[in-house]
Design a protein around this motif. Structure first.
Motif, PDB file in Angstrom:
ATOM      1  N   VAL A 131       0.794  -1.223   0.000  1.00 37.94           N
ATOM      2  CA  VAL A 131       0.000   0.000   0.000  1.00 37.94           C
ATOM      3  C   VAL A 131       0.830   1.279   0.000  1.00 37.94           C
ATOM      4  CG1 VAL A 131      -2.033  -1.065   1.057  1.00 37.94           C
ATOM      5  CG2 VAL A 131      -0.277  -0.016   2.512  1.00 37.94           C
ATOM      6  N   ASP A 132       2.072   1.200   0.395  1.00 36.59           N
ATOM      7  CA  ASP A 132       2.876   2.414   0.464  1.00 36.59           C
ATOM      8  C   ASP A 132       3.545   2.664  -0.880  1.00 36.59           C
ATOM      9  OD1 ASP A 132       3.960   4.707   1.419  1.00 36.59           O
ATOM     10  OD2 ASP A 132       5.411   3.759   2.750  1.00 36.59           O
ATOM     11  N   VAL A 133       2.721   3.033  -1.851  1.00 37.69           N
ATOM     12  CA  VAL A 133       3.162   3.252  -3.221  1.00 37.69           C
ATOM     13  C   VAL A 133       3.486   4.735  -3.387  1.00 37.69           C
ATOM     14  CG1 VAL A 133       2.437   3.174  -5.638  1.00 37.69           C
ATOM     15  CG2 VAL A 133       1.704   1.394  -4.057  1.00 37.69           C
ATOM     16  N   ARG A 134       4.621   5.030  -3.959  1.00 40.20           N
ATOM     17  CA  ARG A 134       4.984   6.422  -4.247  1.00 40.20           C
ATOM     18  C   ARG A 134       4.264   6.831  -5.527  1.00 40.20           C
ATOM     19  NH1 ARG A 134       9.958   8.309  -6.860  1.00 40.20           N
ATOM     20  NH2 ARG A 134       9.991  10.564  -6.627  1.00 40.20           N
ATOM     21  N   VAL A 135       3.445   7.843  -5.444  1.00 42.33           N
ATOM     22  CA  VAL A 135       2.650   8.299  -6.582  1.00 42.33           C
ATOM     23  C   VAL A 135       3.542   9.180  -7.459  1.00 42.33           C
ATOM     24  CG1 VAL A 135       0.538   9.493  -7.279  1.00 42.33           C
ATOM     25  CG2 VAL A 135       0.579   8.183  -5.147  1.00 42.33           C
ATOM     26  N   ALA A 136       4.268   8.520  -8.357  1.00 40.40           N
ATOM     27  CA  ALA A 136       5.298   9.210  -9.140  1.00 40.40           C
ATOM     28  C   ALA A 136       4.932   9.418 -10.604  1.00 40.40           C
ATOM     29  CB  ALA A 136       6.609   8.428  -9.058  1.00 40.40           C
ATOM     30  N   ASN A 137       3.852   8.811 -11.058  1.00 45.23           N
ATOM     31  CA  ASN A 137       3.423   9.001 -12.439  1.00 45.23           C
ATOM     32  C   ASN A 137       1.937   8.655 -12.540  1.00 45.23           C
ATOM     33  OD1 ASN A 137       3.189   6.107 -12.829  1.00 45.23           O
ATOM     34  ND2 ASN A 137       5.403   6.054 -13.126  1.00 45.23           N
ATOM     35  N   ILE A 138       1.367   8.854 -13.711  1.00 44.02           N
ATOM     36  CA  ILE A 138      -0.075   8.646 -13.884  1.00 44.02           C
ATOM     37  C   ILE A 138      -0.466   7.197 -13.631  1.00 44.02           C
ATOM     38  CG2 ILE A 138      -1.934   8.665 -15.594  1.00 44.02           C
ATOM     39  CD1 ILE A 138      -0.691  11.246 -16.713  1.00 44.02           C
ATOM     40  N   LYS A 139       0.335   6.269 -14.107  1.00 46.66           N
ATOM     41  CA  LYS A 139       0.021   4.854 -13.896  1.00 46.66           C
ATOM     42  C   LYS A 139      -0.037   4.529 -12.398  1.00 46.66           C
ATOM     43  CE  LYS A 139       1.620   0.214 -14.967  1.00 46.66           C
ATOM     44  NZ  LYS A 139       2.636  -0.584 -15.645  1.00 46.66           N
ATOM     45  N   LEU A 140       0.920   5.048 -11.625  1.00 43.83           N
ATOM     46  CA  LEU A 140       0.921   4.792 -10.186  1.00 43.83           C
ATOM     47  C   LEU A 140      -0.196   5.565  -9.482  1.00 43.83           C
ATOM     48  CD1 LEU A 140       4.751   4.708  -9.505  1.00 43.83           C
ATOM     49  CD2 LEU A 140       3.149   2.780  -9.515  1.00 43.83           C
ATOM     50  N   TYR A 141      -0.590   6.709 -10.016  1.00 45.04           N
ATOM     51  CA  TYR A 141      -1.739   7.447  -9.481  1.00 45.04           C
ATOM     52  C   TYR A 141      -3.001   6.590  -9.618  1.00 45.04           C
ATOM     53  CZ  TYR A 141      -5.282  11.101  -9.019  1.00 45.04           C
ATOM     54  OH  TYR A 141      -6.370  11.840  -8.621  1.00 45.04           O
ATOM     55  N   GLN A 142      -3.201   6.036 -10.817  1.00 48.86           N
ATOM     56  CA  GLN A 142      -4.364   5.187 -11.053  1.00 48.86           C
ATOM     57  C   GLN A 142      -4.308   3.925 -10.183  1.00 48.86           C
ATOM     58  OE1 GLN A 142      -3.723   4.988 -15.304  1.00 48.86           O
ATOM     59  NE2 GLN A 142      -5.440   6.380 -15.687  1.00 48.86           N
ATOM     60  N   ARG A 143      -3.120   3.359 -10.030  1.00 46.62           N
ATOM     61  CA  ARG A 143      -2.958   2.191  -9.179  1.00 46.62           C
ATOM     62  C   ARG A 143      -3.285   2.543  -7.731  1.00 46.62           C
ATOM     63  NH1 ARG A 143       2.415  -0.835  -9.977  1.00 46.62           N
ATOM     64  NH2 ARG A 143       1.361  -1.282 -11.924  1.00 46.62           N
ATOM     65  N   ALA A 144      -2.856   3.718  -7.290  1.00 52.06           N
ATOM     66  CA  ALA A 144      -3.125   4.156  -5.914  1.00 52.06           C
ATOM     67  C   ALA A 144      -4.628   4.266  -5.659  1.00 52.06           C
ATOM     68  CB  ALA A 144      -2.429   5.481  -5.638  1.00 52.06           C
ATOM     69  N   ARG A 193     -11.168  12.352 -13.207  1.00 49.40           N
ATOM     70  CA  ARG A 193     -12.166  11.767 -14.111  1.00 49.40           C
ATOM     71  C   ARG A 193     -11.562  11.394 -15.463  1.00 49.40           C
ATOM     72  NH1 ARG A 193     -15.282  15.753 -11.371  1.00 49.40           N
ATOM     73  NH2 ARG A 193     -16.904  14.767 -10.119  1.00 49.40           N
ATOM     74  N   GLY A 194     -10.376  10.823 -15.415  1.00 45.09           N
ATOM     75  CA  GLY A 194      -9.724  10.343 -16.623  1.00 45.09           C
ATOM     76  C   GLY A 194      -8.909  11.377 -17.379  1.00 45.09           C
ATOM     77  N   ASP A 195      -8.927  12.606 -16.942  1.00 43.36           N
ATOM     78  CA  ASP A 195      -8.179  13.673 -17.615  1.00 43.36           C
ATOM     79  C   ASP A 195      -6.703  13.576 -17.218  1.00 43.36           C
ATOM     80  OD1 ASP A 195      -6.930  16.066 -18.389  1.00 43.36           O
ATOM     81  OD2 ASP A 195      -8.741  17.255 -18.041  1.00 43.36           O
ATOM     82  N   GLU A 196      -5.850  13.213 -18.171  1.00 46.11           N
ATOM     83  CA  GLU A 196      -4.431  13.008 -17.865  1.00 46.11           C
ATOM     84  C   GLU A 196      -3.723  14.287 -17.445  1.00 46.11           C
ATOM     85  OE1 GLU A 196      -2.169  10.654 -20.551  1.00 46.11           O
ATOM     86  OE2 GLU A 196      -3.535   8.957 -20.386  1.00 46.11           O
ATOM     87  N   THR A 197      -4.164  15.438 -17.934  1.00 51.55           N
ATOM     88  CA  THR A 197      -3.550  16.704 -17.524  1.00 51.55           C
ATOM     89  C   THR A 197      -3.804  16.953 -16.037  1.00 51.55           C
ATOM     90  OG1 THR A 197      -3.874  17.594 -19.742  1.00 51.55           O
ATOM     91  CG2 THR A 197      -3.473  19.183 -17.982  1.00 51.55           C
ATOM     92  N   VAL A 198      -5.020  16.702 -15.604  1.00 47.41           N
ATOM     93  CA  VAL A 198      -5.367  16.879 -14.188  1.00 47.41           C
ATOM     94  C   VAL A 198      -4.623  15.853 -13.341  1.00 47.41           C
ATOM     95  CG1 VAL A 198      -7.244  16.850 -12.502  1.00 47.41           C
ATOM     96  CG2 VAL A 198      -7.606  17.882 -14.747  1.00 47.41           C
ATOM     97  N   MET A 199      -4.574  14.603 -13.813  1.00 51.37           N
ATOM     98  CA  MET A 199      -3.850  13.571 -13.075  1.00 51.37           C
ATOM     99  C   MET A 199      -2.384  13.957 -12.917  1.00 51.37           C
ATOM    100  SD  MET A 199      -5.188   9.788 -14.127  1.00 51.37           S
ATOM    101  CE  MET A 199      -6.046  10.012 -15.662  1.00 51.37           C
ATOM    102  N   GLN A 200      -1.778  14.491 -13.977  1.00 44.28           N
ATOM    103  CA  GLN A 200      -0.367  14.880 -13.906  1.00 44.28           C
ATOM    104  C   GLN A 200      -0.153  15.989 -12.876  1.00 44.28           C
ATOM    105  OE1 GLN A 200       2.284  13.260 -15.392  1.00 44.28           O
ATOM    106  NE2 GLN A 200       3.302  14.532 -13.885  1.00 44.28           N
ATOM    107  N   ARG A 201      -1.097  16.909 -12.770  1.00 46.66           N
ATOM    108  CA  ARG A 201      -1.001  17.967 -11.762  1.00 46.66           C
ATOM    109  C   ARG A 201      -1.036  17.356 -10.350  1.00 46.66           C
ATOM    110  NH1 ARG A 201      -5.255  21.245 -13.044  1.00 46.66           N
ATOM    111  NH2 ARG A 201      -6.561  20.345 -11.445  1.00 46.66           N
ATOM    112  N   HIS A 202      -1.912  16.376 -10.141  1.00 50.11           N
ATOM    113  CA  HIS A 202      -1.985  15.717  -8.836  1.00 50.11           C
ATOM    114  C   HIS A 202      -0.691  14.937  -8.555  1.00 50.11           C
ATOM    115  CE1 HIS A 202      -6.010  17.084  -8.616  1.00 50.11           C
ATOM    116  NE2 HIS A 202      -6.575  16.100  -9.288  1.00 50.11           N
ATOM    117  N   VAL A 203      -0.172  14.273  -9.573  1.00 56.29           N
ATOM    118  CA  VAL A 203       1.086  13.531  -9.423  1.00 56.29           C
ATOM    119  C   VAL A 203       2.213  14.486  -9.038  1.00 56.29           C
ATOM    120  CG1 VAL A 203       2.861  12.248 -10.693  1.00 56.29           C
ATOM    121  CG2 VAL A 203       0.451  11.612 -10.936  1.00 56.29           C
ATOM    122  N   SER A 204       2.245  15.663  -9.658  1.00 51.35           N
ATOM    123  CA  SER A 204       3.291  16.645  -9.345  1.00 51.35           C
ATOM    124  C   SER A 204       3.282  17.046  -7.878  1.00 51.35           C
ATOM    125  CB  SER A 204       3.119  17.897 -10.206  1.00 51.35           C
ATOM    126  OG  SER A 204       3.322  17.575 -11.554  1.00 51.35           O
TER     127      SER A 204
END
Length: 106
Positions: free
Chosen positions: A11-24, A68-79
Motif C-alpha cells: 500500500v505504500d506506493v509512491r505516486v510518481a506518475n499517472i500509472k501509479l496514481y491510477q494504481r493508488a 475523471r480520466g483527464d491526464e492533464t489533471v492527473m499529472q497535476r496531482h502527481v506533481s
C-alpha cells in the motif's frame, strides 16, 4: 496500518506518475472494500477523493478536483504527490475512519 503492506497488498506506493496514481486509487478502493467485508462499496471517485485529501490536505479547494480520466489533471496531482510519503496509507486511514465524502461520519 503499519509499514508498507496491508494484508497481502503493498500500500505504500509512491505516486510518481499517472500509472501509479491510477494504481493508488485502485489500492484505496480495494482495501476499503475488503475491510468492509464486502458490505462497503467504494467507487473510484470516492477512492480518488480520499487520495486527493491525502495529497492536498484539508484546504485543497478546487486544486483537488477528481481527474475523471483527464491526464492533464492527473499529472497535476502527481506533481504534488511525488515528493510526499505515505499518501496511499493516509488515504486508506481516512477511508477507514469513514471520511469517504471529506467529512467524518457520526
Amino acid at each position: 496500518l503499519v509499514g508498507k503492506v496491508f494484508g497481502n497488498r503493498m500500500v505504500d506506493v509512491r505516486v510518481a506518475n499517472i500509472k501509479l496514481y491510477q494504481r493508488a486509487v485502485g489500492i484505496v478502493r480495494a482495501v476499503l472494500e475488503g475491510e468492509g467485508g464486502g458490505a462497503v462499496v467504494v467507487d473510484d471517485e470516492s477512492a480518488e477523493r480520499l487520495l486527493l485529501r491525502s495529497i492536498y490536505g484539508d484546504d485543497a479547494g478546487s486544486a483537488a478536483a477528481p481527474a475523471r480520466g483527464d491526464e492533464t489533471v492527473m499529472q497535476r496531482h502527481v506533481s504534488h504527490a511525488v515528493s510526499q510519503t505515505g499518501v496511499v496509507p493516509t488515504a486508506i486511514v481516512l477511508g477507514l475512519l469513514g471520511d469517504l465524502e471529506g467529512k467524518p461520519t457520526s
